[in-house]
Design a protein around this motif. Structure first.
Motif, PDB file in Angstrom:
ATOM      1  N   ALA B  41      39.750  33.246  40.492  1.00 29.46           N
ATOM      2  CA  ALA B  41      40.380  32.468  41.560  1.00 29.46           C
ATOM      3  C   ALA B  41      41.819  32.105  41.176  1.00 29.46           C
ATOM      4  CB  ALA B  41      39.572  31.214  41.860  1.00 29.46           C
ATOM      5  N   TYR B  42      42.028  31.761  39.910  1.00 28.02           N
ATOM      6  CA  TYR B  42      43.366  31.342  39.477  1.00 28.02           C
ATOM      7  C   TYR B  42      44.354  32.509  39.409  1.00 28.02           C
ATOM      8  CZ  TYR B  42      47.161  29.590  36.552  1.00 28.02           C
ATOM      9  OH  TYR B  42      48.395  29.264  36.067  1.00 28.02           O
ATOM     10  N   VAL B  43      43.963  33.590  38.722  1.00 33.26           N
ATOM     11  CA  VAL B  43      44.938  34.667  38.493  1.00 33.26           C
ATOM     12  C   VAL B  43      45.271  35.460  39.755  1.00 33.26           C
ATOM     13  CG1 VAL B  43      44.312  34.941  36.066  1.00 33.26           C
ATOM     14  CG2 VAL B  43      43.285  36.450  37.771  1.00 33.26           C
ATOM     15  N   THR B  44      44.366  35.428  40.751  1.00 33.78           N
ATOM     16  CA  THR B  44      44.640  36.193  41.966  1.00 33.78           C
ATOM     17  C   THR B  44      45.344  35.354  43.026  1.00 33.78           C
ATOM     18  OG1 THR B  44      42.465  35.644  42.887  1.00 33.78           O
ATOM     19  CG2 THR B  44      42.639  37.709  41.631  1.00 33.78           C
ATOM     20  N   ASP B  45      45.570  34.101  42.706  1.00 31.85           N
ATOM     21  CA  ASP B  45      46.224  33.200  43.649  1.00 31.85           C
ATOM     22  C   ASP B  45      47.674  33.624  43.898  1.00 31.85           C
ATOM     23  OD1 ASP B  45      46.490  31.124  45.360  1.00 31.85           O
ATOM     24  OD2 ASP B  45      46.408  29.529  43.861  1.00 31.85           O
ATOM     25  N   HIS B  46      48.213  33.209  45.018  1.00 32.54           N
ATOM     26  CA  HIS B  46      49.593  33.523  45.378  1.00 32.54           C
ATOM     27  C   HIS B  46      50.559  33.037  44.296  1.00 32.54           C
ATOM     28  CE1 HIS B  46      52.985  34.349  47.932  1.00 32.54           C
ATOM     29  NE2 HIS B  46      53.443  33.130  47.738  1.00 32.54           N
ATOM     30  N   SER B  50      48.252  37.851  38.620  1.00 36.01           N
ATOM     31  CA  SER B  50      47.644  39.068  39.135  1.00 36.01           C
ATOM     32  C   SER B  50      47.298  38.868  40.607  1.00 36.01           C
ATOM     33  CB  SER B  50      46.389  39.398  38.315  1.00 36.01           C
ATOM     34  OG  SER B  50      45.846  40.611  38.705  1.00 36.01           O
ATOM     35  N   GLU B  51      48.318  38.464  41.338  1.00 38.89           N
ATOM     36  CA  GLU B  51      48.168  38.109  42.751  1.00 38.89           C
ATOM     37  C   GLU B  51      47.378  39.174  43.516  1.00 38.89           C
ATOM     38  OE1 GLU B  51      51.884  36.624  44.299  1.00 38.89           O
ATOM     39  OE2 GLU B  51      51.260  37.132  46.339  1.00 38.89           O
ATOM     40  N   ASN B  52      46.352  38.740  44.236  1.00 40.55           N
ATOM     41  CA  ASN B  52      45.553  39.658  45.034  1.00 40.55           C
ATOM     42  C   ASN B  52      44.831  38.860  46.121  1.00 40.55           C
ATOM     43  OD1 ASN B  52      43.482  41.341  46.054  1.00 40.55           O
ATOM     44  ND2 ASN B  52      43.492  42.536  44.163  1.00 40.55           N
ATOM     45  N   ALA B  53      45.407  38.916  47.309  1.00 43.70           N
ATOM     46  CA  ALA B  53      44.933  38.059  48.396  1.00 43.70           C
ATOM     47  C   ALA B  53      43.464  38.311  48.728  1.00 43.70           C
ATOM     48  CB  ALA B  53      45.805  38.261  49.633  1.00 43.70           C
ATOM     49  N   ALA B  54      43.044  39.588  48.739  1.00 45.78           N
ATOM     50  CA  ALA B  54      41.674  39.922  49.128  1.00 45.78           C
ATOM     51  C   ALA B  54      40.673  39.354  48.127  1.00 45.78           C
ATOM     52  CB  ALA B  54      41.519  41.440  49.241  1.00 45.78           C
ATOM     53  N   TRP B  61      35.764  32.137  49.067  1.00 47.60           N
ATOM     54  CA  TRP B  61      34.618  32.124  49.980  1.00 47.60           C
ATOM     55  C   TRP B  61      33.327  31.800  49.245  1.00 47.60           C
ATOM     56  CZ3 TRP B  61      32.256  34.578  54.487  1.00 47.60           C
ATOM     57  CH2 TRP B  61      33.092  34.538  55.604  1.00 47.60           C
ATOM     58  N   ILE B  62      33.075  32.551  48.189  1.00 48.89           N
ATOM     59  CA  ILE B  62      31.838  32.353  47.423  1.00 48.89           C
ATOM     60  C   ILE B  62      31.760  30.897  46.983  1.00 48.89           C
ATOM     61  CG2 ILE B  62      30.628  32.922  45.272  1.00 48.89           C
ATOM     62  CD1 ILE B  62      31.833  35.728  45.475  1.00 48.89           C
ATOM     63  N   ILE B  63      32.868  30.429  46.414  1.00 46.84           N
ATOM     64  CA  ILE B  63      32.890  29.071  45.891  1.00 46.84           C
ATOM     65  C   ILE B  63      32.635  28.055  47.005  1.00 46.84           C
ATOM     66  CG2 ILE B  63      34.392  27.315  44.870  1.00 46.84           C
ATOM     67  CD1 ILE B  63      35.733  29.589  43.267  1.00 46.84           C
ATOM     68  N   ASN B  64      33.354  28.209  48.112  1.00 47.37           N
ATOM     69  CA  ASN B  64      33.236  27.209  49.184  1.00 47.37           C
ATOM     70  C   ASN B  64      31.880  27.217  49.867  1.00 47.37           C
ATOM     71  OD1 ASN B  64      35.726  26.210  48.704  1.00 47.37           O
ATOM     72  ND2 ASN B  64      36.750  27.502  50.209  1.00 47.37           N
ATOM     73  N   ILE B  65      31.351  28.413  50.100  1.00 45.56           N
ATOM     74  CA  ILE B  65      30.072  28.488  50.807  1.00 45.56           C
ATOM     75  C   ILE B  65      28.956  27.873  49.956  1.00 45.56           C
ATOM     76  CG2 ILE B  65      28.269  30.074  51.598  1.00 45.56           C
ATOM     77  CD1 ILE B  65      30.418  31.732  52.848  1.00 45.56           C
TER      78      ILE B  65
END
Ligand SMILES: Nc1ncnc2c1ncn2[C@@H]1O[C@H](COP(=O)(O)OP(=O)(O)O)[C@@H](O)[C@H]1O
Ligand SMILES: [Mg+2]
Lengths: 248, 221
Positions: B41-46, B50-54, B61-65
């Motif tokens: 979650a951290y490294v893919t953040d804007h 290692s930014e990766n929006a998808a 999603w997984i975390i929130n659900i």
């Protein structure tokens, strides 16, 4: 030698328009220079340093270091390039959970199978050079700003770089400490032949150690060259006010 | 007193041991899942390394659900899967699986917020020294946020103790189960009191222990 040619950088505004931060900048840094880049806040100085340090990529234009166009570097070459430059920031950016010695050795530990003994000797040398021998096992939180910046400089020198990039290294320091940090940078330049690019908004820094200066204003290079030459020329009003203010 | 100890002493001791086992195992496995999830979650953040929006959206999603499902419902929902993974859906064993599933996203969020406390300049300067992303995670992100991660771990552990007590209502073991089965259904007030005191002591002990450890470990004070 670093050749910057027609360097332009734009950022995307939230409303999809472009924010032009650097416009068509060309300049050459010779080996052994202490090159000052001066300008007001927001002039684009840090952006320029980040481009040279390969922390960001230009919108157009080229930066050529030792004959290599930075935009062509990828993967391993990029990592190797990072190891040939040292970077010093205004905020020190030290590892707070590591001792001074551990901070200085850190860049060396990033290379696979590095020589531990040689690294320790290198660290001792650098701590000696920066006057930090007694602080080797102390954590950064116990150091003054000037000492922290010395650690950062020692760390930047660990990989024996040919070039050091400094982004406002003395802006958070008092004037006495500033003098000693500038003296250290000058020493490094004279004794080790390291080329230094130093960003600042203080003309005193430029006057003290730089042999060349580039004046940035709103992303445009308004004056550039050896200091005496710039002073002798018809200076841009911004340059004149920068140099003039100091004499008041 | 002697009578009470003879009748309930062993039951309560076993329950305490069960609770401890559940706490350690579910916190441990929760972190085994939560740390990687928090790192992703951290490294893919804007603006991160290692930014990766998808990927970031999927992790979020997984975390929130999972976090939005009340634990008691999650336990019931997971029963068939718990049986499949653990061999049983009740007792100490049966509780660990839903505990881990429920704690992992919560832990991931805390791990992520520990990382976010770090000065981004430190990460950037590691990059400027030629650190690879893996080296940044391993040599900068984790060690520099270690004290903060420990502080988060105290909160996670205590939250998990609360979950374990809840699980006692639907067939789980431990102090919560004793409080319900003896203290509540059998109106044994002393049992209720003892489980209450033990739980409070356990939570305080954990908090104090973590405080001491963090104070020793954290060099940035
Ligand atoms: N990553 C970025 N995204 C958008 N705008 C940026 C970014 N970095 C810098 N800027 C903008 O570029 C301009 C120049 O910034 P900077 O290079 O930091 O100036 P200086 O270091 O001279 O004060 C500022 O207006 C700043 O807001
Ligand atoms: Mg700046």
């Amino acid at each position: 030698m670093i050749e910057i040619a027609h360097l332009t950088k734009e950022f995307d505004n939230p409303d999809k328009t472009k924010l032009g931060v650097l416009r068509d900048i060309s300049l050459t840094v010779e080996d052994g220079d202490i090159y000052g880049i001066i300008g007001m806040s927001g002039a684009g100085k840090s952006t320029m340093l980040r481009l040279i340090g390969l922390l960001d990529t230009p919108t157009s234009g080229t930066i050529t270091v030792e004959g290599k166009d930075l935009s062509t570097l990828a993967g391993k070459e990029k990592i190797d390039y990072y190891k040939t430059i040292g970077t010093v920031f205004q905020g020190y950016n030290l590892l707070m959970q590591k001792t001074v010695a551990q901070n200085v050795i850190f860049p060396l530990t990033l290379s696979r199978g590095y020589d531990k003994k040689a690294a320790r000797e290198r660290v001792a040398q650098l701590l000696e050079l920066t006057g930090l021998i007694e602080k080797a096992d102390v954590y950064p939180s116990q150091l003054s700003g000037g000492q922290k910046q010395r650690v950062a400089i020692a760390r930047a020198l660990a990989t024996d770089p040919k070039l050091i990039l400094c982004d406002e290294p003395t802006s958070a320091l008092d004037s006495l400490t500033t003098q000693s940090i500038l003296k250290l940078l000058e020493d490094i330049n004279h004794r080790m032949g390291v080329t230094i690019i130093i960003i600042t908004h203080e003309i005193a820094v430029v006057k003290k150690i730089c042999n060349k200066v580039a004046v940035l204003e709103g992303g445009v290079l308004v004056d550039n060259g050896p200091i005496h030459q710039v002073l002798d020329s018809e200076m841009h009003p911004v340059t004149r006010s920068l140099f003039g203010r100091e004499e008041d | 007193m002697a009578e009470f100890i003879a009748e309930y002493g062993l039951i309560i001791l076993v329950a305490l041991k069960d609770t401890l086992v559940m706490v350690v195992l579910s916190t441990g496995f929760g972190y085994l899942l939560g740390i990687p999830l928090g790192i992703v979650a951290y490294v893919t953040d804007h603006g991160s390394i290692s930014e990766n929006a998808a990927v970031n959206a999927v992790a979020g999603w997984i975390i929130n659900i999972v976090r939005s499902i009340p634990f008691i419902i999650l336990i019931l929902f997971l029963i068939p899967y718990t049986r499949f993974v653990m061999g049983t859906a009740s007792g100490t064993r049966g509780v660990i699986f839903p505990l881990v599933i429920s704690a992992a996203p919560f832990i991931a969020r805390m791990v992520e917020s520990s990382f976010n406390e770090l000065d981004i300049g430190v990460i950037e300067s590691a990059k400027a020294m030629g650190a690879t992303n893996l080296q940044i995670i391993w040599k900068v992100l984790l060690p520099e946020s270690f004290p903060s991660l420990l502080r988060g771990m105290a909160i996670a552990t205590i939250t998990i103790i609360g979950y374990i007590a809840m699980a006692g209502m639907v067939g789980g073991g431990g102090l919560g189960a004793v409080a319900i089965n003896y203290g509540y259904y059998r109106y044994e007030r002393p049992v209720m009191n003892v489980t209450m005191v033990l739980t409070i002591l356990l939570v305080q002990l954990i908090q104090v222990a973590f405080n001491i450890i963090v104070r020793r470990v954290d060099k940035n004070r």
